[in-house]
Design an enzyme around this catalytic site. Structure first.
Site, PDB file in Angstrom:
ATOM      1  N   LYS A  92       0.838  -1.207   0.000  1.00  0.00           N
ATOM      2  CA  LYS A  92       0.000   0.000   0.000  1.00  0.00           C
ATOM      3  C   LYS A  92       0.868   1.250   0.000  1.00  0.00           C
ATOM      4  O   LYS A  92       0.645   2.194  -0.775  1.00  0.00           O
ATOM      5  CB  LYS A  92      -0.903   0.009   1.238  1.00  0.00           C
ATOM      6  N   ASN A  93       1.874   1.287   0.878  1.00  0.00           N
ATOM      7  CA  ASN A  93       2.691   2.487   1.039  1.00  0.00           C
ATOM      8  C   ASN A  93       3.605   2.737  -0.157  1.00  0.00           C
ATOM      9  O   ASN A  93       4.173   3.822  -0.283  1.00  0.00           O
ATOM     10  CB  ASN A  93       3.523   2.392   2.319  1.00  0.00           C
ATOM     11  N   ARG A 100      -8.032  -0.824   4.854  1.00  0.00           N
ATOM     12  CA  ARG A 100      -7.196   0.226   4.276  1.00  0.00           C
ATOM     13  C   ARG A 100      -5.841  -0.320   3.859  1.00  0.00           C
ATOM     14  O   ARG A 100      -5.216   0.202   2.934  1.00  0.00           O
ATOM     15  CB  ARG A 100      -7.007   1.373   5.276  1.00  0.00           C
ATOM     16  N   CYS A 134      -5.704   7.558   9.746  1.00  0.00           N
ATOM     17  CA  CYS A 134      -5.705   7.061  11.118  1.00  0.00           C
ATOM     18  C   CYS A 134      -5.180   8.128  12.072  1.00  0.00           C
ATOM     19  O   CYS A 134      -4.203   8.815  11.783  1.00  0.00           O
ATOM     20  CB  CYS A 134      -4.824   5.815  11.240  1.00  0.00           C
ATOM     21  N   ASP A 147       5.212   0.625  12.015  1.00  0.00           N
ATOM     22  CA  ASP A 147       4.011  -0.085  11.581  1.00  0.00           C
ATOM     23  C   ASP A 147       3.998  -1.543  12.032  1.00  0.00           C
ATOM     24  O   ASP A 147       2.944  -2.179  12.032  1.00  0.00           O
ATOM     25  CB  ASP A 147       3.883  -0.028  10.049  1.00  0.00           C
ATOM     26  N   ARG A 190      -4.120   9.747   4.917  1.00  0.00           N
ATOM     27  CA  ARG A 190      -3.072  10.710   5.210  1.00  0.00           C
ATOM     28  C   ARG A 190      -2.195  10.995   3.997  1.00  0.00           C
ATOM     29  O   ARG A 190      -1.722  12.115   3.820  1.00  0.00           O
ATOM     30  CB  ARG A 190      -2.192  10.183   6.350  1.00  0.00           C
ATOM     31  N   ILE A 212       8.338   7.221  16.822  1.00  0.00           N
ATOM     32  CA  ILE A 212       7.886   7.864  15.588  1.00  0.00           C
ATOM     33  C   ILE A 212       6.600   8.657  15.825  1.00  0.00           C
ATOM     34  O   ILE A 212       6.529   9.847  15.517  1.00  0.00           O
ATOM     35  CB  ILE A 212       7.671   6.820  14.467  1.00  0.00           C
ATOM     36  N   ARG A 225       1.239  14.054  12.597  1.00  0.00           N
ATOM     37  CA  ARG A 225       2.053  13.702  11.431  1.00  0.00           C
ATOM     38  C   ARG A 225       2.005  14.935  10.537  1.00  0.00           C
ATOM     39  O   ARG A 225       1.368  14.943   9.489  1.00  0.00           O
ATOM     40  CB  ARG A 225       1.487  12.464  10.752  1.00  0.00           C
ATOM     41  N   PRO A 226       2.675  16.025  10.988  1.00  0.00           N
ATOM     42  CA  PRO A 226       2.517  17.314  10.310  1.00  0.00           C
ATOM     43  C   PRO A 226       3.025  17.296   8.887  1.00  0.00           C
ATOM     44  O   PRO A 226       3.916  16.512   8.529  1.00  0.00           O
ATOM     45  CB  PRO A 226       3.338  18.263  11.188  1.00  0.00           C
ATOM     46  N   ILE A 227       2.455  18.181   8.080  1.00  0.00           N
ATOM     47  CA  ILE A 227       2.869  18.277   6.683  1.00  0.00           C
ATOM     48  C   ILE A 227       3.793  19.475   6.473  1.00  0.00           C
ATOM     49  O   ILE A 227       4.042  19.871   5.348  1.00  0.00           O
ATOM     50  CB  ILE A 227       1.643  18.384   5.752  1.00  0.00           C
ATOM     51  N   ASP A 228       4.326  20.021   7.574  1.00  0.00           N
ATOM     52  CA  ASP A 228       5.202  21.194   7.472  1.00  0.00           C
ATOM     53  C   ASP A 228       6.388  20.934   6.549  1.00  0.00           C
ATOM     54  O   ASP A 228       6.776  21.815   5.762  1.00  0.00           O
ATOM     55  CB  ASP A 228       5.738  21.582   8.861  1.00  0.00           C
ATOM     56  N   LEU A 229       6.986  19.728   6.646  1.00  0.00           N
ATOM     57  CA  LEU A 229       8.140  19.428   5.806  1.00  0.00           C
ATOM     58  C   LEU A 229       7.765  19.409   4.326  1.00  0.00           C
ATOM     59  O   LEU A 229       8.551  19.825   3.477  1.00  0.00           O
ATOM     60  CB  LEU A 229       8.757  18.087   6.206  1.00  0.00           C
TER      61      LEU A 229
END
Length: 417
Positions: free
Chosen positions: A22-23, A398, A116, A306, A92, A328, A121-125
């Protein structure tokens, strides 16, 4: 809505092919909008997150067809550059379309992603990296508006954390940017390498994927190609956990051993034995596993976050004490309360969970709260005395393709109601 009934105490035996990742599939599907022509993706798993990506691609104007585990995507003439909020909230990784749309259309309108709730799990980067490449980003009424009026340009980007998603977003955007992009402290996960392999087949120039520094020479155009999605290493770890907790012997097919180098030693510590032949791996578990010792989650090549929940299920019946340190995500122990309902002895203090193995787990009604936690509940249910009921398969679907069928084929008693 479906739920699972698991009758514990069955020994597993047989051979199973590990599904596509999936990933790996999700960023590759997003990247497909950069190329001209029809892409063909083999070994693409049947998952709800993949269905969401297909909906997004079709909404954008791409032609997508599925035939079993083969997906074709033709995004030659995209008609839109926005993604509705309801689609963004379903997973996400939807933020990965920011780099893809900027590279393809020079603009994008998105909302904040969902998925989830396992902690920040910020998207700042993602945003700061795309800004360094020339993107203008504004937030209005919960919507993120991306524009690159002069086109994206290569840049030197040093990540403060080796984020997989940010690394992939940069790689995708940089493949169509002007000039050279250099990512330092890049994520090294196998999924990053799989994305780079796909992009290079399309004509991109990505070097160093899998190392700490990735270099991308931008190209004016990319061409569609055929690509087979790599096997899912987390699904493999989950099936290994199912074998270990039930004292079973099973064979996994389509395994890449190097992807599991941080996981296999944990099972060996527990007393499991392994045999390898090509892409096949046989795991043989003792009747009673030993303590797994100390497991610290960290970016690849370390122990993956995971895999923490499924292995905690194994630790709950191991002989001795296992200590987990989750480094993490902040909220990755939601499954602990459900394990305790089964009779597990687990104490959590901050990012540390201390698991003292018990002689036996007992069935109980359980509440699934996230993807990997749901898989861990299934693993625990395989060893619990009686019939365990898991309230929903929504999270499980998922990331796991027909896990109930896979386990039944190995001899487990699992029913989807």
């Amino acid at each position: 809505m479906s739920r699972l009934l698991i009758e514990g105490g069955r020994t597993l035996r047989g051979e199973v092919k590990v599904q596509g990742s999936k990933n790996s599939a999700l960023p590759i599907l997003a990247a497909s909008i950069l190329s001209k022509g029809e892409n063909v993706f083999y070994n693409c798993p049947l998952l709800s997150d993949i269905d969401t990506s297909v909906k997004i691609l079709r909404y954008l104007g791409a032609k997508v067809n599925r035939h079993g585990h083969t997906l074709t995507v033709d995004a030659f003439d995209l008609s839109r550059d926005d993604i509705p909020a309801d689609m963004m909230r379903q997973m996400r990784s939807s933020i990965i379309f920011a780099g893809a749309l900027l590279g393809s259309k020079g603009k994008a309108r998105l909302t904040f992603p969902g998925g989830c709730e396992i902690g920040p799990r910020p998207i700042d980067l993602h945003l700061s990296s795309l800004r360094r490449m020339g993107a203008l980003i504004k937030e209005r009424h919960g919507q993120l508006i991306f524009e690159a009026p002069k086109g994206l340009k290569g840049a030197e980007i040093a990540l403060s954390f080796p984020s997989v998603g940010a690394t992939e977003n940069i790689m995708i955007a940089a493949s169509r940017a002007k000039g050279t992009t250099v990512i330092t402290n890049a994520a090294r996960e196998p999924e990053v390498i799989d994305l780079a392999d796909y992009l290079n087949k399309c004509g991109a120039c990505v070097y160093g994927a899998g190392d700490g520094t990735v270099v991308i020479d931008g190209k004016e155009s990319l061409s569609a190609t055929a690509h087979s999605i790599m096997a899912d290493r987390i699904v493999a770890a989950t099936l290994m956990s199912a074998a270990a907790i039930t004292g079973s012997e099973i064979v996994l097919e389509s395994v890449v051993k190097s992807h599991l180098d941080a996981i296999i030693p944990c099972f060996k510590q527990a007393g499991c034995e392994f045999e390898f032949s090509g892409s096949k791996m046989k795991i043989s578990a003792p009747e009673k596993v030993r303590s797994l010792g100390l497991l610290r989650t960290s970016p690849f090549p370390g122990f993956p976050t995971d895999a923490q929940a499924p292995l905690m299920a194994v630790a709950s019946v191991a002989d001795g004490i296992t200590v987990f340190s989750e480094n993490i995500f902040e909220n990755r122990y939601k499954h602990v309360g459900e394990f305790i309902r089964l009779g597990a002895d687990i104490k959590v203090e901050g990012k540390v969970a201390v698991v003292e193995g018990v002689k036996k787990l007992y069935s109980a009604p359980l509440c699934a709260k996230d993807l990997r936690g749901s898989a861990a509940l299934v693993v625990a249910g395989l060893a619990a005395e009686g019939t365990t009921e898991i309230d929903t398969t929504e999270y499980l679907e998922r990331g796991y393709e027909d896990l109930d069928v896979v386990l039944k084929n190995l001899g487990a008693s699992v029913s989807k109601i």
